[in-house]
Design a protein around this motif. Structure first.
Motif, short mmCIF file in Angstrom:
data_model
loop_
_atom_site.label_atom_id
_atom_site.label_comp_id
_atom_site.label_asym_id
_atom_site.label_seq_id
_atom_site.Cartn_x
_atom_site.Cartn_y
_atom_site.Cartn_z
N ASP A 51 0.87 -1.18 0.00
CA ASP A 51 0.00 0.00 0.00
C ASP A 51 0.90 1.22 0.00
OD1 ASP A 51 -2.22 1.58 0.09
OD2 ASP A 51 -2.71 1.17 2.19
N VAL A 88 -4.64 6.64 -9.12
CA VAL A 88 -4.96 5.34 -8.53
C VAL A 88 -4.97 4.28 -9.63
CG1 VAL A 88 -6.65 4.02 -7.17
CG2 VAL A 88 -6.46 6.49 -6.83
N ARG A 142 -8.19 -0.95 -10.25
CA ARG A 142 -8.30 -2.33 -9.79
C ARG A 142 -9.56 -2.47 -8.92
NH1 ARG A 142 -4.75 -2.28 -12.91
NH2 ARG A 142 -2.66 -3.22 -12.80
N ARG A 185 -9.83 -3.90 -6.18
CA ARG A 185 -9.47 -3.71 -4.77
C ARG A 185 -9.50 -2.25 -4.34
NH1 ARG A 185 -4.41 -5.34 -7.16
NH2 ARG A 185 -2.92 -3.61 -7.34
N HIS A 186 -9.51 -1.33 -5.30
CA HIS A 186 -9.47 0.08 -4.97
C HIS A 186 -10.84 0.75 -5.00
CE1 HIS A 186 -4.95 0.18 -6.17
NE2 HIS A 186 -5.10 -0.01 -4.88
N GLN A 187 -11.91 -0.04 -5.10
CA GLN A 187 -13.25 0.55 -5.17
C GLN A 187 -13.54 1.42 -3.95
OE1 GLN A 187 -16.44 -2.24 -5.84
NE2 GLN A 187 -18.04 -0.74 -5.37
N LEU A 205 -11.36 2.77 -1.85
CA LEU A 205 -10.44 3.91 -1.85
C LEU A 205 -10.94 5.02 -2.76
CD1 LEU A 205 -7.73 5.34 -1.25
CD2 LEU A 205 -6.71 3.95 -3.07
N VAL A 206 -11.36 4.65 -3.95
CA VAL A 206 -11.86 5.63 -4.91
C VAL A 206 -13.09 6.35 -4.36
CG1 VAL A 206 -12.93 5.89 -7.19
CG2 VAL A 206 -10.87 4.48 -6.93
N THR A 209 -10.07 11.80 -9.26
CA THR A 209 -9.21 10.64 -9.44
C THR A 209 -8.69 10.61 -10.87
OG1 THR A 209 -11.13 9.26 -9.98
CG2 THR A 209 -10.33 9.20 -7.69
N ASP A 218 2.40 2.23 -12.28
CA ASP A 218 2.30 3.15 -11.16
C ASP A 218 3.62 3.84 -10.83
OD1 ASP A 218 3.55 1.02 -9.87
OD2 ASP A 218 2.26 1.09 -8.10
N GLY A 261 -2.81 3.85 -3.08
CA GLY A 261 -3.31 2.52 -3.40
C GLY A 261 -2.25 1.44 -3.39
#
Length: 336
Positions: free
Chosen positions: A135, A175, A178, A180-182, A184-185, A195, A202, A221
């Motif tokens: 992270d 970001v 992905r 997994r970042h739903q 976070l976004v 964003t 990255d 992220g």
């Protein structure tokens, strides 16, 4: 990377030469891999870039060991972890390579693919082998002393906005796109911040967060740990920071981290990811992106745009180069 008697001059002179030699290495990888932009074949693109990077690395005047290479996931026969590169002269150096950061981007003709290399004093790069993901939080020098990965997303965004003298809705966060970042976004957008979603690459996104005029203020992220270490080498030259926390994907990886003596809850700072203050970073654009312009093939000439950074001097150079195309014919893509 200290004194090199071959040049009969100071270590600093040798170091400056190394910085420019590394740009030659990334230019070669970008030119070779760039022939495959939009061809839909990421393996061939990567293979071409690896061949070119390895070939040019063998001519560089330094004693390097690849500590972050193509990696186990690629089962790479070249530029693998532990491979010796350079001509073997001088003190030992850690080398991190990514002939194409964004092979999928290259194959699809999408933005932000780079050829990347980082070099630091031997034994100074964090060993990423136990946990592949991390992270990350990356910001530029304005907010370097203010942010903290342990803080809520909203608070970090407000701190960056304050440091830059703007409103939160004027902050842009890079970001990786992905699943997994739903969450976070959603947190980012709830603050009013914008964003910038990227498919891959990255390293480019992280460095863009540290540079003026890129339109990126923060990168957040989970991404690759090796890429985080490469980024740390670059960030050191900008005055920005990267903070990381290992993110095991399963219990087996968590146990592997424990066996290696790693605390997965610990916040790793820039100086812990790369302990040396004598770091080099070079990258050449393969496709256009926030950081660099991609390779251009124009009949008789090929043009590249690169960035080279040296942490000891805090120097960031942009390098525009024009190459005679016929000198690079062996790296051209041929029809099957």
């Amino acid at each position: 990377m200290a004194e090199n008697t071959k040049h009969g001059s100071s270590g600093n002179a040798a170091d400056r030469n190394l910085a420019l030699e590394l740009v030659r290495v990334t230019e070669a990888a970008a030119i070779a891999g760039g022939h495959w932009v939009g061809a839909g074949d990421k393996n061939s693109a990567d293979g071409a870039a690896v061949d070119a990077m390895r070939s040019f690395l063998s001519t560089v005047d330094f004693n390097g060991t690849v500590v972050i290479g193509e990696g186990e996931k690629d089962e790479a026969p070249m530029l693998f972890n532990g491979e010796q590169v350079g001509d073997g002269r001088g003190p030992a150096s850690d080398v991190a390579v990514d002939p194409i950061d964004g092979t999928r981007l290259t194959a699809l003709g999408m933005n932000n693919a780079l050829a990347v290399i980082a070099v630091a004093d031997g034994g100074s790069m964090f060993d990423p082998s136990a946990v592949f993901y991390m992270d990350k939080l990356v910001v530029g020098p304005e907010a370097a002393d203010m942010v903290d990965l342990r803080l809520p997303v909203k608070q970090n965004i407000h701190l960056v906005a304050k440091a830059k003298g703007v409103k939160p809705n004027q902050v842009t966060v890079c970001v990786l796109d992905r699943p997994r970042h739903q969450g976070l976004v959603e947190e980012i957008r709830a603050t009013g911040a914008r964003t910038r979603m990227i498919l891959d690459g990255d390293v480019a996104g992280a460095i863009a967060a540290c540079r003026e005029g890129t339109g990126v203020d923060i990168m957040m992220g989970i991404g690759g740990t090796p890429e985080g270490i490469v980024t740390a080498c670059a960030v050191k030259a900008t005055g920005g920071v990267i903070q990381g926390r290992l993110a095991p994907t399963d219990e087996a990886e968590r146990e592997k981290a424990a066996a290696a003596g790693l605390d997965v809850d610990r916040i790793l700072t820039t100086d812990e990811l790369v302990t040396s203050d004598n770091c080099f970073f070079a990258a050449t654009g393969i496709t256009d992106g926030d950081l660099l312009r991609g390779v251009r093939y124009r009949g008789r000439t090929i043009t590249t745009q690169s960035i080279v950074m040296r942490s000891r001097s805090g120097t960031v150079r942009m390098v525009e180069a024009e190459h005679l195309a016929k000198k690079w014919e062996k790296y051209e893509r041929h029809q099957k």
